[in-house]
Structure formats: structure tokens, C-alpha cells
Design a protein around this motif. Structure first.
Motif, PDB file in Angstrom:
ATOM      1  N   PRO A 129      20.499  16.867  60.611  1.00 38.37           N
ATOM      2  CA  PRO A 129      21.823  16.994  61.212  1.00 38.37           C
ATOM      3  C   PRO A 129      22.885  17.249  60.137  1.00 38.37           C
ATOM      4  CG  PRO A 129      20.747  14.943  61.898  1.00 38.37           C
ATOM      5  CD  PRO A 129      19.903  15.555  60.837  1.00 38.37           C
ATOM      6  N   GLU A 130      23.998  17.811  60.540  1.00 39.15           N
ATOM      7  CA  GLU A 130      25.127  18.058  59.648  1.00 39.15           C
ATOM      8  C   GLU A 130      25.490  16.778  58.903  1.00 39.15           C
ATOM      9  OE1 GLU A 130      28.065  20.244  57.827  1.00 39.15           O
ATOM     10  OE2 GLU A 130      26.680  21.040  59.314  1.00 39.15           O
ATOM     11  N   GLY A 131      25.677  16.891  57.598  1.00 35.96           N
ATOM     12  CA  GLY A 131      26.080  15.747  56.790  1.00 35.96           C
ATOM     13  C   GLY A 131      24.930  14.905  56.261  1.00 35.96           C
ATOM     14  N   GLU A 132      23.694  15.250  56.599  1.00 34.51           N
ATOM     15  CA  GLU A 132      22.540  14.549  56.041  1.00 34.51           C
ATOM     16  C   GLU A 132      21.802  15.507  55.118  1.00 34.51           C
ATOM     17  OE1 GLU A 132      19.943  12.396  58.627  1.00 34.51           O
ATOM     18  OE2 GLU A 132      21.592  11.742  59.905  1.00 34.51           O
ATOM     19  N   TYR A 133      21.198  14.927  54.062  1.00 35.84           N
ATOM     20  CA  TYR A 133      20.558  15.752  53.043  1.00 35.84           C
ATOM     21  C   TYR A 133      19.252  15.108  52.612  1.00 35.84           C
ATOM     22  CZ  TYR A 133      25.253  17.548  52.947  1.00 35.84           C
ATOM     23  OH  TYR A 133      26.439  18.083  53.339  1.00 35.84           O
ATOM     24  N   TYR A 134      18.309  15.940  52.241  1.00 32.42           N
ATOM     25  CA  TYR A 134      17.112  15.425  51.589  1.00 32.42           C
ATOM     26  C   TYR A 134      17.486  15.084  50.153  1.00 32.42           C
ATOM     27  CZ  TYR A 134      14.264  16.887  55.520  1.00 32.42           C
ATOM     28  OH  TYR A 134      13.717  17.011  56.774  1.00 32.42           O
ATOM     29  N   TRP A 135      16.844  14.081  49.596  1.00 34.87           N
ATOM     30  CA  TRP A 135      17.138  13.686  48.221  1.00 34.87           C
ATOM     31  C   TRP A 135      17.027  14.862  47.272  1.00 34.87           C
ATOM     32  CZ3 TRP A 135      14.591   8.358  46.834  1.00 34.87           C
ATOM     33  CH2 TRP A 135      15.198   7.359  47.575  1.00 34.87           C
ATOM     34  N   CYS A 136      16.023  15.689  47.457  1.00 32.33           N
ATOM     35  CA  CYS A 136      15.827  16.812  46.543  1.00 32.33           C
ATOM     36  C   CYS A 136      17.015  17.765  46.554  1.00 32.33           C
ATOM     37  CB  CYS A 136      14.536  17.555  46.863  1.00 32.33           C
ATOM     38  SG  CYS A 136      14.521  18.309  48.502  1.00 32.33           S
ATOM     39  N   ASP A 137      17.827  17.738  47.615  1.00 31.00           N
ATOM     40  CA  ASP A 137      19.005  18.597  47.683  1.00 31.00           C
ATOM     41  C   ASP A 137      20.148  18.081  46.821  1.00 31.00           C
ATOM     42  OD1 ASP A 137      17.711  20.277  49.482  1.00 31.00           O
ATOM     43  OD2 ASP A 137      18.458  19.167  51.217  1.00 31.00           O
ATOM     44  N   LEU A 138      20.048  16.832  46.366  1.00 30.38           N
ATOM     45  CA  LEU A 138      21.102  16.232  45.552  1.00 30.38           C
ATOM     46  C   LEU A 138      20.765  16.247  44.058  1.00 30.38           C
ATOM     47  CD1 LEU A 138      21.898  13.144  47.818  1.00 30.38           C
ATOM     48  CD2 LEU A 138      22.937  15.417  47.872  1.00 30.38           C
ATOM     49  N   ILE A 139      19.493  16.276  43.750  1.00 33.15           N
ATOM     50  CA  ILE A 139      19.061  16.270  42.358  1.00 33.15           C
ATOM     51  C   ILE A 139      19.373  17.625  41.721  1.00 33.15           C
ATOM     52  CG2 ILE A 139      17.078  15.992  40.805  1.00 33.15           C
ATOM     53  CD1 ILE A 139      17.900  13.461  42.381  1.00 33.15           C
ATOM     54  N   GLY A 140      19.903  17.572  40.507  1.00 34.38           N
ATOM     55  CA  GLY A 140      20.187  18.800  39.771  1.00 34.38           C
ATOM     56  C   GLY A 140      21.574  19.366  40.016  1.00 34.38           C
ATOM     57  N   ARG A 141      22.317  18.791  40.939  1.00 37.34           N
ATOM     58  CA  ARG A 141      23.675  19.282  41.212  1.00 37.34           C
ATOM     59  C   ARG A 141      24.684  18.617  40.277  1.00 37.34           C
ATOM     60  NH1 ARG A 141      23.272  22.571  45.319  1.00 37.34           N
ATOM     61  NH2 ARG A 141      21.934  22.089  47.076  1.00 37.34           N
ATOM     62  N   ARG A 142      25.742  19.373  39.953  1.00 41.24           N
ATOM     63  CA  ARG A 142      26.851  18.823  39.170  1.00 41.24           C
ATOM     64  C   ARG A 142      27.566  17.786  40.017  1.00 41.24           C
ATOM     65  NH1 ARG A 142      31.168  22.060  38.636  1.00 41.24           N
ATOM     66  NH2 ARG A 142      30.538  23.247  40.431  1.00 41.24           N
ATOM     67  N   VAL A 143      27.993  16.719  39.390  1.00 42.08           N
ATOM     68  CA  VAL A 143      28.777  15.702  40.070  1.00 42.08           C
ATOM     69  C   VAL A 143      30.206  15.824  39.551  1.00 42.08           C
ATOM     70  CG1 VAL A 143      29.099  13.240  40.443  1.00 42.08           C
ATOM     71  CG2 VAL A 143      26.786  14.204  40.357  1.00 42.08           C
ATOM     72  N   VAL A 144      31.161  15.920  40.501  1.00 45.33           N
ATOM     73  CA  VAL A 144      32.567  16.078  40.172  1.00 45.33           C
ATOM     74  C   VAL A 144      33.326  14.989  40.913  1.00 45.33           C
ATOM     75  CG1 VAL A 144      34.556  17.634  40.295  1.00 45.33           C
ATOM     76  CG2 VAL A 144      32.250  18.581  40.021  1.00 45.33           C
ATOM     77  N   ASN A 145      34.226  14.264  40.191  1.00 48.23           N
ATOM     78  CA  ASN A 145      35.009  13.255  40.910  1.00 48.23           C
ATOM     79  C   ASN A 145      36.311  13.862  41.416  1.00 48.23           C
ATOM     80  OD1 ASN A 145      36.917  13.119  38.825  1.00 48.23           O
ATOM     81  ND2 ASN A 145      36.063  11.241  37.949  1.00 48.23           N
ATOM     82  N   LEU A 146      37.068  13.099  42.176  1.00 53.66           N
ATOM     83  CA  LEU A 146      38.288  13.619  42.792  1.00 53.66           C
ATOM     84  C   LEU A 146      39.335  14.016  41.763  1.00 53.66           C
ATOM     85  CD1 LEU A 146      38.648  11.214  45.853  1.00 53.66           C
ATOM     86  CD2 LEU A 146      37.756  13.551  45.813  1.00 53.66           C
ATOM     87  N   GLY A 147      39.244  13.482  40.536  1.00 54.28           N
ATOM     88  CA  GLY A 147      40.165  13.837  39.457  1.00 54.28           C
ATOM     89  C   GLY A 147      39.747  15.103  38.722  1.00 54.28           C
ATOM     90  N   GLY A 148      38.640  15.718  39.158  1.00 50.12           N
ATOM     91  CA  GLY A 148      38.176  16.945  38.531  1.00 50.12           C
ATOM     92  C   GLY A 148      37.257  16.722  37.341  1.00 50.12           C
ATOM     93  N   GLU A 149      37.025  15.460  36.980  1.00 56.55           N
ATOM     94  CA  GLU A 149      36.110  15.183  35.877  1.00 56.55           C
ATOM     95  C   GLU A 149      34.676  15.391  36.335  1.00 56.55           C
ATOM     96  OE1 GLU A 149      37.401  11.140  35.542  1.00 56.55           O
ATOM     97  OE2 GLU A 149      38.431  11.551  33.656  1.00 56.55           O
ATOM     98  N   GLU A 150      33.838  15.836  35.411  1.00 59.11           N
ATOM     99  CA  GLU A 150      32.416  16.042  35.706  1.00 59.11           C
ATOM    100  C   GLU A 150      31.597  15.056  34.879  1.00 59.11           C
ATOM    101  OE1 GLU A 150      30.817  19.990  35.838  1.00 59.11           O
ATOM    102  OE2 GLU A 150      32.750  20.842  36.417  1.00 59.11           O
TER     103      GLU A 150
END
Length: 175
Positions: A103-124
Motif C-alpha cells: 500500500p501507499e506509504g509502506e516500503y520493503y526494507w530493501c527499498d530503504l537501504i542504500g538511499r541518502r538520508v537528508v534531514n529537514l535542515g538539509g543536512e545529509e
């Protein structure tokens, strides 16, 4: 969240869903460590793709059983203990197309691994390298020289997963 494992969304659309952890008996059965939730879900997929030194090998799943706190499986082409032993510590994957749509808004764990993480302040703070089950809330391990643990609480902490931008936006302090 669903299946865990490494970034299986890559090569040839594979998603790692478990690992062969040992042998069982003398007739070629293997012990299986499942990354799926519940663990028995791994039994609903066939064929399995088993990692080999030469690549991935399709194996038809012939039979599975819950055995104690784990699972055992019989795969096509494994007729004895020696053949099964050769697969110990090998990853088990399935083709991405074998997984049900979420469903919309749910993800498999593998879809999150390897992605850049960015916080609301724009820091990575880094890239998601793994997900850990902690009991109460799963956490995304973010690495960039050091390691940070970010709770996977959708909407409150994880504000957006942006597959097109290859990033996860979080409401989490850079420290």
C-alpha cells in the motif's frame, strides 16, 4: 515494512529474503534463516534464487517445514547432505516481481537501504546501510564515517521516502 536484507532492488530485480544457515538430515534438506515477517512467508515463494560463486541459481522449492524456532526446506537438485552443505551461508533471493505490491506509504526494507538520508535542515548524515529490529521500533542505521540510528517511525520521523530522488527525508537532528 516488509522483507529485509540487502539492497536487493538492484541487479536483475532480486530481493534477498533469507539465508541458508545449515543442513538438516541426510536427504538434502537445508536450514533456513528467514528475513521475512512472519518468517514463514519465505515458504510462499518459488523459485528461490540461491547465491553461488558464479552468480544466482534458480532452485524450485519442493517442501518446507517449521522446525523448532526455525525453518527447513527441500530444494530441487539437492539429493544429499553434501549437496546441501555446499549452500551453507548462501543468500536466498526472489525476483522483485514475486513480491506483493505494498500500500501507499509502506516500503520493503530493501527499498530503504542504500538511499541518502537528508534531514529537514538539509543536512545529509549519510546513507542507510542496514535496518535493525529493536523490539519496539525498527531503526535505520545511517553511516558516514560514524553510525547513527534513526527510528523508522513513518510520518513522525521518516517524513518522506523519495525513490526518484534516491533519498529518505527525516525529522532527525544531525547530531
Amino acid at each position: 515494512m516488509g522483507t529485509s536484507g540487502d539492497n536487493g532492488s538492484g541487479a536483475a530485480g532480486r530481493v534477498i529474503i533469507g539465508r541458508i544457515s545449515g543442513v538438516y538430515g541426510t536427504a538434502g534438506w537445508v536450514r533456513v534463516f528467514s528475513y521475512t515477517r512472519p518468517r514463514e512467508n519465505i515458504c510462499s515463494y518459488s523459485p528461490w534464487l540461491v547465491a553461488t560463486p558464479d552468480g544466482w541459481e534458480e532452485r524450485e522449492l519442493l517442501e518446507t517445514r517449521v522446525h523448532g524456532k526455525g525453518l527447513i526446506a527441500r530444494l530441487a537438485g539437492l539429493e544429499d547432505r553434501d549437496a546441501a552443505r555446499a549452500l551453507i551461508d548462501r543468500d536466498i533471493a526472489v525476483y522483485r516481481r514475486q513480491l506483493p505490491a505494498l500500500p501507499e506509504g509502506e516500503y520493503y526494507w530493501c527499498d530503504l537501504i542504500g538511499r541518502r538520508v537528508v534531514n529537514l535542515g538539509g543536512e545529509e548524515p549519510g546513507e542507510g546501510t542496514e535496518i535493525r529490529e529493536t523490539g519496539a521500533t525498527d531503526v535505520l542505521v545511517v553511516a558516514d564515517g560514524g553510525r547513527r540510528l534513526i527510528p523508522l517511525v513513518m510520518e513522525k520521523v521518516v517524513r518522506e521516502v523519495d525513490p526518484a530522488g534516491d533519498r529518505i527525508v527525516v525529522d532527525w537532528d544531525g547530531d
